[in-house]
Every structure is written in structure tokens, then in C-alpha cells.
Design an enzyme around this catalytic site. Structure first.
Site, PDB file in Angstrom:
ATOM      1  NE  ARG A  16      -2.693  -1.605   3.210  1.00 26.60           N
ATOM      2  CZ  ARG A  16      -3.065  -1.421   4.478  1.00 26.60           C
ATOM      3  NH1 ARG A  16      -3.872  -0.420   4.794  1.00 26.60           N
ATOM      4  NH2 ARG A  16      -2.637  -2.218   5.424  1.00 26.60           N
ATOM      5  CE  LYS A 351      35.151  22.829  -1.905  1.00 29.14           C
ATOM      6  NZ  LYS A 351      35.861  22.220  -3.026  1.00 29.14           N
TER       7      LYS A 351
END
Ligand code: UD1
Ligand code: CA
Length: 457
Positions: A16, A351
Site C-alpha cells: 500500500r 566550501k
């Protein structure tokens, strides 16, 4: 103390969910259902954790490969919960107790389960039940006139009167491993579904004079299983309410508790303020008086005292020093380390970059693989060219340097202490301490310049 084995049933198909992903790998609060149940078992100090898997087992094992010492048992055909337990029993030694959990019931608390384990250690069969307004689909708890539990009847086998019972079986139970082994060996499948029902052990315990000790869960969501996406979404909201409740209890201000999601762990200092639509992932630590603006995502971050993060910023794998200001629209990527009092403005990406105290990077900038000193000013539009197409190189900007707007720092390169880079420069060689580097092309002026015109057709 008798050792605890936890057996987690997870062989169901989960049809389901309408998904290619095995059901137990769907997540609540950013963590797969089965990982949550395994963590619960660890919290109970289980000596052994056994997962009975079926459908999609290889995928499940791959995702949870990092879990230490899980025993995996395949149940090739799903012949019922009793049959599932039977697959695990050969792995368990007889001296301890066994707790049965479901891989798709993710939010049961340790406080709810510990008493079951304790009672099993006292030689009882402990059972977790819950009262539901709509009990349909569940096994019903059948008690006698004295209120003692006699047996569990599955809905499909129940009489109309039994179907009227609202106390249902959560499926969670605990007992001495030897006793469980004996009862499971006796299970048959002569019932409406032709399955081996683990629930039949309750009547066997009563028959054998073993006390059945029921515990009733007070919150249905705690014992709610996931069968479809609706239930998954409901449990997600329940879980989030629990998480933000804890933040409020720790003294954080949430402008709307319904619009903050915690998909990891957050710790907050004093007087933290979190605006709407903020998401926390991984492990996030917020210092005292931190303010997080609307629409921010913080993942694996340590944020110092008095930091203000303006709206629409994404902070990941970063450390931010006290008193710094970020955003709006800032992006700190993994390996960003900001000292105290740093300013990161809009459309700035960092970064693997460290930035010293008091430095400012206020607009439209990319800093990758860089070491920026203290008191540095990085002008708008500055870019570190850290990647040559094959390798990454480092940019070093020493204390007090000033980088003019729209400069390209072509790594590897070092800008010396107090050095200045003129606006619009492409810097491919080191700049000495205190020096000026200007690579701007010489200006050319032409008076009365005639622009090209379109030919007449
Ligand atoms: C079971 C209980 C029922 C209880 C309900 C709670 C039995 C016979 N019935 O119902 O009393 O109210 O749970 O949700 O135990 N599983 C396997 N192998 C199998 C069958 C099931 O591993 O062969 C696992 C499923 O993955 C799931 C759990 O066992 O995690 C329960 O299975 P499910 O089919 O949802 O429950 P029912 O048997 O309908
Ligand atoms: Ca079911």
C-alpha cells in the site's frame, strides 16, 4: 540480569505504500523506520537484535549496513507473524528474554517498552495494547470478568461481539525466550487467514499458568504502524510535534511550531529564536541568543552565541563563530569554518574554507578551498578559481587583505598580509604582504564612437 533479544518483524511487502522502496526504508524525521526501531532496541540495551526480512531484503541490508551487529534472517514466504518469529528463534539463546517489535512501528518510546522487558524478566508474558475509537483491522484483546487478558482474536476470526472490543493488540510483546520457543513450536494455521498467528501465544500462556501482564499505550501514535503514505505523513507530523515540543521546553522561541521540522538532533542555547519554515537535519547545535530567519536549512552545523542567520540560507557541515551574521541567501557548504564576528552576505557560497575573525564577505562571492585570515574584506563578485578541471587548489588570503570587487583568485595563490587586489583583477600569482595587485586591462577611450547599424533592406 537476563539478556534481552529484540526481534524486529519486517518481512511484510508494504504494497500500500505504492513504492519501489521497501516499506521499512521509508523515513520519519529523516531516518528510516527500521533504523528507528533498531535504535530503540539499542536504547533498551538489547544484547541481540534480529531483523526478520523478506521483500527487498538486500536493499534494506545495504541501507542499514552501518548498524553494528544486526542479525538478519530471511522469511521467504510471509506465513504470518508466528512464522516470522519462528525464523528468528534458532538464533536466540534460552537464558534471556525476547521482545518483539515491528519494523514499521517507528515511534515507540523506551519508557513505554522498558516495563514490558522488566515484566518478561519476572517470568510474565507482557503485552502492549492500545484503545482505539476505530479498532477495525486489528487483533482484539479479550479479557475475562476480572479484567485479565485471556487471548487475542484477529478481526477475521472474531465474533461480532469480539469485534466490538476497542482494546487492540499493538503486536509488541515480551516473554522469556524458552517459553516463547515452546509456544511458537505449537502454533497452527487453522484460522480465517491460514496464517501462523503469534497472537495465539497469549492463550497458551494463560493455559500454562504464565501471567499475562498488559500495558496500555496512552498515545496511539506511539504504537501506530505505517501501512500507507497517509499514515507515514501522520506519523511525521506527530514526530515533529514531539521534536518542536522539546525545543520549546528547552526555552527556544518558535514563531510557529507547526512550521519547523527537525530531521535530526538540535540542541539550543538560551533565548534562541527560530522563524517559520526552518528545517534542521543531522546534528545541529545553536548557541545562546541565535536567531534563525525564515526558510533556512541547517544541517550538521555548530552555530555560536549571538549569531544571526537571515532568511533563505543553507548551512551544511559548517562551524560559525559567535556574533557572526549570515545571509539572506547565504550558502555554507561542508568544511566552512567561520571565526567570530564574520559577515557572510547574500549569494555568497563557501566550501572547505576557513574565515578569520571579523572578516566580511558581503555579496555575490564563491570561496572554495580557501583560508581567509582575520579582518579581510572580500569585495562583491569575488571568485576563487579553485578547480582546474582536474585538481582542486588552495587560495590563501592573509590578515587584513582587501580584495576588490569582481576579482578572480586563480589558485594556487596567496594574497599577502594587508595586500590589496584592485577591482576586476584576475590574480594568478602571489601578492606580497602590503602590496597592490591590479590586473585590470588598460582603458581605451574613443570619442564620438559610431555604433554599428543594421543594413537597410
Ligand atoms: C498483527 C497482529 C494483530 C495486531 C496488528 C497490529 C497477528 C496475527 N496479528 O496483525 O493482532 O493488531 O499486527 O498492527 O500477529 N510480518 C512478517 N512476516 C509475516 C507477517 C507479518 O514479518 O509473515 C511483519 C510485518 O512486516 C509487520 C508485522 O509483522 O511489520 C505485522 O504484520 P501485519 O500484516 O501488518 O499485521 P497483522 O498480521 O495484520
Ligand atoms: Ca496489519
Amino acid at each position: 540480569m537476563q539478556q534481552l533479544s529484540v526481534v524486529i518483524l519486517a518481512a511484510g511487502k508494504g504494497k500500500r505504500m505504492v513504492s519501489d522502496l521497501p516499506k521499512v526504508l521509508h523515513s520519519v524525521g529523516g531516518k528510516p523506520l527500521l533504523a528507528r526501531v533498531l535504535a530503540t532496541a539499542s536504547g533498551l540495551e538489547a544484547a541481540v537484535r534480529v531483523v526478520v526480512y523478506g521483500h527487498g531484503g538486500d536493499q534494506v541490508k545495504t541501507v542499514l549496513a552501518g548498524e553494528p551487529e544486526v542479525l538478519w534472517v530471511e522469511q521467504a514466504e510471509q506465513l504470518g507473524t508466528g512464522h516470522a518469529i519462528a525464523q528468528a528463534l534458532p538464533l536466540l539463546d534460552d537464558t534471556g528474554v525476547t521482545l518483539v517489535l515491528y519494523g514499521d512501528v517507528p515511534l515507540t518510546r523506551l519508557e513505554t517498552l522498558q516495563p514490558l522487558v522488566d515484566q518478561a524478566r519476572q517470568g510474565k508474558l507482557a503485552l502492549l495494547t492500545v484503545a482505539l475509537a476505530d479498532p477495525s483491522g486489528y487483533g482484539r484483546i479479550v479479557r475475562n470478568e476480572q479484567g485479565q487478558v485471556r487471548r487475542i482474536v484477529e478481526e477475521k476470526d472474531a465474533t461480532p461481539a469480539e469485534r466490538g472490543l476497542c482494546e487492540v493488540n499493538t503486536g509488541i510483546l515480551a516473554a522469556a525466550t524458552t517459553k516463547l520457543r515452546g509456544w511458537v513450536a505449537e502454533l497452527g494455521n487453522d484460522n480465517a487467514q491460514g496464517e501462523y498467528y503469534l497472537t495465539d501465544v497469549v492463550a497458551m500462556a494463560v493455559r500454562d499458568g504464565v501471567l499475562v501482564e498488559p500495558f496500555t499505550a496512552t498515545e496511539a501514535a506511539e504504537v501506530q504502524g505505517v501501512n500507507d503514505r497517509r499514515q507515514l505523513a501522520e506519523l511525521e507530523r506527530f514526530y515533529q510535534a514531539r521534536q518542536v515540543g522539546a525545543l520549546l521546553d528547552h526555552g527556544a522561541t518558535l514563531l510557529d511550531p507547526a512550521r519547523v521540522d527537525v530531521r535530526g538532533q538540535v540542541t539550543t542555547g538560551k533565548d534562541v529564536v527560530i522563524d517559520v519554515n526552518v528545517i534542521f537535519e543531522g546534528v545541529v547545535q545553536l548557541g545562546d541568543r541565535v536567531k534563525v530567519g525564515a526558510f533556512c536549512v541547517l544541517k550538521d552545523a555548530v552555530i555560536g552565541d549571538d549569531v544571526e542567520i537571515f532568511s533563505h540560507s543553507r548551512i551544511e557541515g559548517a562551524t560559525v563563530g559567535a556574533g557572526s551574521q549570515l545571509g539572506p541567501f547565504a550558502r555554507l557548504r561542508p568544511g566552512s569554518q567561520l571565526a567570530a564576528g564574520v559577515h557572510i552576505g547574500n549569494f555568497v557560497e563557501t566550501k572547505k574554507t576557513s574565515i578569520g575573525p571579523g572578516s566580511k564577505v558581503n555579496h555575490l562571492t564563491y570561496l572554495g578551498d580557501a583560508e581567509i585570515g582575520a579582518g579581510v574584506n572580500v569585495g562583491a563578485g569575488t571568485i576563487t578559481c579553485n578547480y582546474d578541471g582536474a585538481n582542486k587548489h588552495k587560495t590563501i588570503v592573509d590578515d587584513g587583505a582587501f580584495i576588490g570587487s569582481n576579482s578572480a583568485l586563480v589558485a594556487p595563490v596567496r594574497i599577502g598580509k594587508g595586500a590589496t587586489v584592485g577591482a576586476g583583477s584576475a590574480v594568478g600569482r602571489d601578492v606580497p604582504d602590503g602590496g597592490l595587485c591590479l590586473t585590470r586591462a588598460p582603458r581605451k577611450d574613443v570619442s564620438n564612437w559610431q555604433r554599428p547599424v543594421k543594413p537597410k533592406s
